[in-house]
Design an enzyme around this catalytic site. Structure first.
Site, short mmCIF file in Angstrom:
data_model
loop_
_atom_site.label_atom_id
_atom_site.label_comp_id
_atom_site.label_asym_id
_atom_site.label_seq_id
_atom_site.Cartn_x
_atom_site.Cartn_y
_atom_site.Cartn_z
N GLY A 7 47.85 28.61 33.17
CA GLY A 7 46.38 29.43 33.31
C GLY A 7 46.87 30.77 33.15
O GLY A 7 47.40 31.85 34.11
N LYS A 204 37.56 37.34 51.88
CA LYS A 204 37.35 37.53 50.72
C LYS A 204 36.16 36.95 50.24
O LYS A 204 35.72 37.14 49.95
CB LYS A 204 38.33 37.13 49.57
CG LYS A 204 38.74 37.24 48.43
CD LYS A 204 39.81 37.27 47.09
CE LYS A 204 39.09 37.13 46.09
NZ LYS A 204 40.59 36.83 44.84
#
Length: 325
Positions: A7, A204
């Site tokens: 990716g 996060k």
């Protein structure tokens, strides 16, 4: 070391370019015009620190590359299950898979002491494809902080940040984690090996579970969401629920909710990744970022009415736009 970036878009391209420039044996898996451009001209990284081009091996088919020391999966969470079979040629007996993916990871309960050890999560790995095909024993956790974009095919623009926190699911400072950390540091990145990667994932995620779906539904930037009293209150309620879930899993947030919201406000007129995906007609990480937190609430017996409600709303919006599931 042989490192394959699976990716090689914005974040994957950023990592791959830095590692390749530092002399690591990097290969990139991509597709379409981006792949064609990298094969023809190399991968160019634009940055305030200076632009450069690298020419690592690029492919669409992992079978062309063979077993690796590390495979860095830099994909959207919904895409990972679909490439598990295709990535098998990259996996040797000792290959580590670095999950540079947002949201609650499918391996969350692997090697986690307590009553839920090795429990599977249906929202992120409904048929155990990742658990069986990748295997939690290969996993190195990774929390991604940089921002980047594909400026044009073959060109990645680094916007901000250079930290990728790494961590073993069992909390150990393993040789493989340390070796990758050193390679990334040599490439000019920050790559601390954390003894508790799950806490870093939660910090996060804590903002993402609120700000991503609110922005996707309203179109608002982080600054707008945080400055509007109504959406700020909604974000706080969602984050309070998420923190309660995290606490029951043994995670204590290192800052309070108001400081976390102020941190988001400080980012300014920024559109979240979920909003950008919806605007561009791309699949989103709704399940990994929102749905999985609701599922964890069910696991630990914590009610999450605000999270459940916004999960239902943002799923329907994405479905009506043709990008969910």
């Amino acid at each position: 070391m042989k490192i394959c970036i699976y990716g090689a878009g914005a974040i994957g391209g950023f990592i791959g370019a830095r590692l390749a420039r530092a002399g690591e044996e990097v290969s990139l898996i991509a597709r379409g015009p981006h792949l064609a451009a990298m094969k023809a001209k190399g991968l160019k990284l634009l940055s305030e620190e200076g632009d450069f081009t690298v020419t690592p091996r690029c492919a669409a088919d992992p079978a062309e590359l063979g077993p690796q020391d590390y495979v860095v999966l830099a994909l959207k969470a919904p895409a990972v299950a679909g490439i598990v079979e295709q990535m098998q040629p990259l996996l040797g007996p000792k290959t580590a898979v670095v999950m540079a993916v947002n949201g609650v990871p499918w391996w969350y309960f692997h090697d986690l002491d307590g009553p839920w050890r090795d429990r599977r999560l249906k929202t992120v790995d409904p048929d155990d494809r990742q658990w069986r095909g990748i295997g939690p024993g290969r996993v190195l956790g990774c929390v991604v902080y940089p921002a980047a974009e594909v400026a044009e095919p073959g060109v990645v623009r680094h916007q901000s940040g250079d930290r990728f926190s790494l961590g073993e699911p069992d909390g150990s400072k393993s040789d493989r984690a340390v070796a990758l950390s050193r390679a990334m540091i040599a490439a000019g990145l920050k790559a601390p090996v954390k003894p508790d990667i799950r806490t870093e994932i939660w910090v996060k995620l804590w903002g993402n579970v609120a700000f991503n779906p609110i922005s996707a539904l309203t179109g608002g930037t982080l600054k707008r969401i945080c400055e509007d009293p109504s959406t700020r209150a909604l974000a706080r309620s969602i984050m309070n629920e998420a923190e309660a879930v995290a606490n029951k899993l043994g995670v204590k947030m290192p800052i309070d909710v108001e400081r976390r919201i102020e941190g988001a406000a400080g980012v300014g007129e920024h559109k979240t990744s979920m909003l950008q995906d919806l605007e561009r007609g791309r699949p989103t990480e709704i399940d990994a970022i929102v749905g999985a937190v609701a599922e964890l609430g069910d696991v630990v017996g914590q009610d999450t009415p605000y999270i459940d409600a916004i999960y239902a709303l943002v799923r329907q919006k994405a479905a009506l736009l043709g990008v969910y599931p």
